[in-house]
Design a protein around this motif. Structure first.
Motif, PDB file in Angstrom:
ATOM      1  N   GLU A 217       0.817  -1.228   0.000  1.00 47.59           N
ATOM      2  CA  GLU A 217       0.000   0.000   0.000  1.00 47.59           C
ATOM      3  C   GLU A 217       0.844   1.270   0.000  1.00 47.59           C
ATOM      4  N   VAL A 220      -0.450   4.150  -2.045  1.00 48.72           N
ATOM      5  CA  VAL A 220      -1.879   4.473  -1.953  1.00 48.72           C
ATOM      6  C   VAL A 220      -2.050   5.690  -1.049  1.00 48.72           C
ATOM      7  N   PRO A 241      -7.863   4.123  -1.673  1.00 52.90           N
ATOM      8  CA  PRO A 241      -7.654   4.580  -3.055  1.00 52.90           C
ATOM      9  C   PRO A 241      -8.942   5.128  -3.665  1.00 52.90           C
ATOM     10  N   ASN A 247      -3.813   2.149  -6.634  1.00 52.60           N
ATOM     11  CA  ASN A 247      -4.200   0.997  -5.833  1.00 52.60           C
ATOM     12  C   ASN A 247      -2.965   0.373  -5.213  1.00 52.60           C
TER      13      ASN A 247
END
Length: 725
Positions: A217, A220, A241, A247
């Motif tokens: 992540e 993100v 997101p 993403n």
């Protein structure tokens, strides 16, 4: 010319006075929200047992949790498998191993988001009664016993672990888990919400491998919510997101326990993808998985070799809009490498298809202008496929069985209404949870031919209680809109309905893609609130607009690329249809909704300002740019590719059209539809010099509940409706 048809699945026809006329006991707010007298009894935690003669269930009737063993033929309790009182455990979840010698129970379960939890877990030996606390009582997530009964895998602090039960050794599979950075074995926020998954690991059938997803992540963007209640409020941040943003990078890995080797599976060269499902196929060292591209208009089913990571595509499906991913996991791999069964909308309706082990189509098992809503199971021995469909009516769900070659189809649940099925693994029995709009939950045991063996729960006491109140039945209707589309709806009228009197109308809407509110099944809390309003002299109506489910791909996908446009047109058309009825006061029509429904109720009041007088929007999306990637881009594409699809039907861009009375409600702790949506709508309304009412609930999430919250919310909405409608 508008075609008007009325039909009723209950017990009366249009303009006949309700049979409860004369009942003076109204449905009060207190009876619904404080006394809870309309809640129905259920049977929870049903687990079929191996010998085919018993099932277990979670029982709370004694004031403490028990797992009891029920005789199928008699329906009677024969044994207590787990006694929470003796163990001193207030557990709320349990899972038996395959041999039914051990059980994992979860206590003090703490929700994180919609599906994610952490809890204390205990492993119970059902033969000796020994109870072993895992991780010394530290809260962990998704504890799962291995098929060989030797190990328990779980997630803690974003890393995957397992405990070897023979020597009580703790083994750490991953070492890089870090909040808001790396997640191993559990889903990130957007996968959890939109792909209906929280646990993201699976044991191999022999218990020697663990397949898991890894989410990176790092790139993100974070969303920040302020949490109130302390001297200094603090920020809660998590990776979310929004449409068009980055993403998480997702990959699939397999841990080989024997040599502590982790293999990464090849999912292709593209990184901006989704990997929402993994399946052990039954073939040793073979894992199948689903890959979706970012636009979700191409779905690939892969098969991978877990020792090398090499993979190949078994099947590819594409669409001009999006390929529907079944949340019911309608993909089953057959034993002995005999291929797989899946569902697809590719012929215009969701149907069942049989493929060989290489992905080649063997046959289309079901067909027709109706939909398979759930693939219940496949009895490979007798070559029977069990499924639930809308064949009898898009308003109903019934159980059918058909041969794998598409022949000898039989209906197994005759009764009208909605049937939820729990089939035994040997396919000899099934439990039917059946309701209609007028009949609360009826739970019964049936044999494989559909014959009822035992009534397990009837909710007789609830039915008797309801008979003392002026409950309104739902009258179903359909009407044709200006473009010729037929829409389904229902109406609830006061018990003392007078066709020569004019009534105010409150419409309820959700209306999101694939949803369905106009069905022949028992309702919940919102229906009971509607019953209160009806008892106060309102008509409550609901219409399933274009884009909703149960009526085929064309109807559901018609809103693609332009969310809000056709749905709002249909709600406005529905209001005009109702306004033309002789017993409707066309100057007093309102609409309310929650989430997607709040989005549509806002748009309906603004764009339908000549027909709607009032609207309530609870936790609405007001700008799709603020919502998550998976859901929003599935139906709208990313905003970079379809900016008008985001802007043309945003309530924020139509505030100048507001004329009626508007109530906007949101929780400040909504991790799903962020409070930001309502803040921006309020700013736009202020700039447009529009008066309105608004209310925020501190720290409440998307469901807006906890303590006195639900009572407060519905009391406030009731007051607003009575003042403004």
């Amino acid at each position: 010319m508008r075609i008007i048809r009325f039909f009723n699945l209950a017990i009366f026809t249009l303009l006949l006075i309700h049979p409860l006329l004369g009942q003076e006991k109204k449905v009060s707010l207190e009876s619904v929200f404080k006394q809870g007298i309309f809640f129905q009894e259920n049977i929870q935690g049903i687990n079929w047992m191996n010998d085919g003669q018993y099932y277990s269930s979670l029982d709370q009737s004694q004031g403490y949790p028990r797992v009891i063993k029920i005789n199928i033929s008699t329906g009677k309790e024969e044994e207590v498998l787990i006694d929470g009182k003796k163990l001193g455990l207030e557990f709320s979840e349990y899972e038996l191993n395959k041999e039914e010698t051990k059980a994992l129970v979860a206590s003090e379960v703490e929700p994180i988001y919609r599906r994610s939890t952490q809890a204390n877990y205990h492993l119970i030996d059902l033969e000796s009664g020994d109870c072993q606390k895992l991780m010394d009582g530290e809260k962990i997530s998704y504890a799962t016993l291995s098929p060989d009964n030797d190990k328990v895998a779980f997630v803690k602090d974003n890393d995957l672990y397992y405990i070897s039960l023979k020597d009580q050794q703790l083994h750490r599979v991953t070492h890089d888990g870090q909040r808001n950075q790396i997640i191993n074995g559990a889903a990130d926020w957007v996968y959890e919400e939109e792909f209906s998954m929280a646990k993201a690991f699976e044991w191999s059938p022999d218990g020697e491998q663990i397949a898991f997803l890894r989410f990176d992540e790092t790139k993100v963007p974070e969303y920040h919510m302020q949490i109130w209640g302390n001297l200094y409020p603090y920020d809660y941040s998590f990776k979310y997101p929004k449409a068009g943003e980055n993403n998480a990078l997702v990959s699939i890995h397999v841990r080989h326990l024997e040599d502590n080797k982790t293999v990464t599976l090849d999912s292709g060269n593209e990184n901006d993808i989704y990997l929402p499902r993994i399946y052990w196929t039954g073939t040793p060292n073979h894992l199948a998985f689903i890959r979706l591209n970012r636009l979700q208009n191409q779905l690939d089913i892969f098969q991978a070799q877990t020792t090398t990571g090499e993979s190949s595509i078994l099947l590819t499906e594409t669409s001009d809009t999006y390929v529907d991913l079944d949340y019911n996991d309608n993909l089953l791999f057959l034993e002995n490498n005999k291929g797989f069964i899946r569902t697809s909308e590719k012929d215009g309706y969701k149907h069942i298809y049989h493929h060989n082990k290489n992905g080649k189509l063997i046959s289309q098992v079901t067909s027709g202008n109706w939909e398979v809503s759930e693939l219940v199971g496949v009895d490979e021995k007798d070559e029977n496929v069990y499924y639930i469909s809308t064949e009898k009516s898009p308003l109903e769900r019934k159980l059918f069985v058909i041969k794998m070659n598409g022949k000898s189809k039989r209906l197994l649940t005759e009764a009208k209404g909605t049937h939820h099925i729990n089939m035994s693994p040997d396919f000899k029995y099934f439990i039917d949870k059946h309701t209609t709009t007028d009949q609360p939950l009826r739970i019964s045991l049936h044999n494989q031919k559909g014959k009822e063996i035992k009534l397990l729960k009837s909710n007789t006491a609830l039915k008797e209680r309801i008979s003392q109140y002026a409950f309104a039945s739902k009258t179903f209707f359909e009407f044709e809109t200006v473009d010729g589309t037929m829409l389904n709806g229902y109406m609830m009228r006061p018990a003392d309905f007078d066709p020569y009197h004019e009534y105010p109308v409150l419409m309820y809407v959700y209306g999101g893609p694939g949803s369905q509110d106009v069905t022949n099944e028992w309702g919940g809390t919102r229906d009971f609130w509607h019953q209160h309003l009806v008892s106060e002299g309102y008509i409550v109506a609901c219409i399933d607009n274009r884009g909703t489910g149960g009526r085929g791909k064309a109807f559901k996908h018609s809103t693609y690329g332009q969310l809000g446009k056709l749905e709002t047109q249909d709600q406005i058309a529905g209001a005009r249809y109702l306004a033309d009825l002789p017993y409707v006061d066309n100057n007093r029509i309102g609409i309310w909704g929650w989430s997607y429904g709040g989005y549509l109720s806002s748009l309906s009041l603004m764009l339908g300002n000549d027909i709607f007088k009032t609207a309530i929007a609870v936790a609405p999306v007001t700008n799709w740019r603020y919502y998550d990637t998976i859901y929003t881009e599935r139906y709208l594409k990313p905003p970079q590719l379809n900016p008008s699809g985001y802007d043309d039907n945003s309530p924020i861009n139509h505030v100048k059209k507001l004329k009626g009375d508007f109530l906007l409600i949101h929780g400040t702790g909504d991790d799903n539809v962020h409070f930001q949506n309502s803040v921006d709508l309020v700013n736009s309304l202020i700039a447009a010099d529009k008066q309105f009412e608004t209310f925020y609930y501190p720290n409440r999430n998307h469901g807006i509940y906890g303590g006195n919250t639900t009572w407060h919310l519905y009391s406030m909405m009731t007051d607003f409706i009575k003042r403004k409608l």
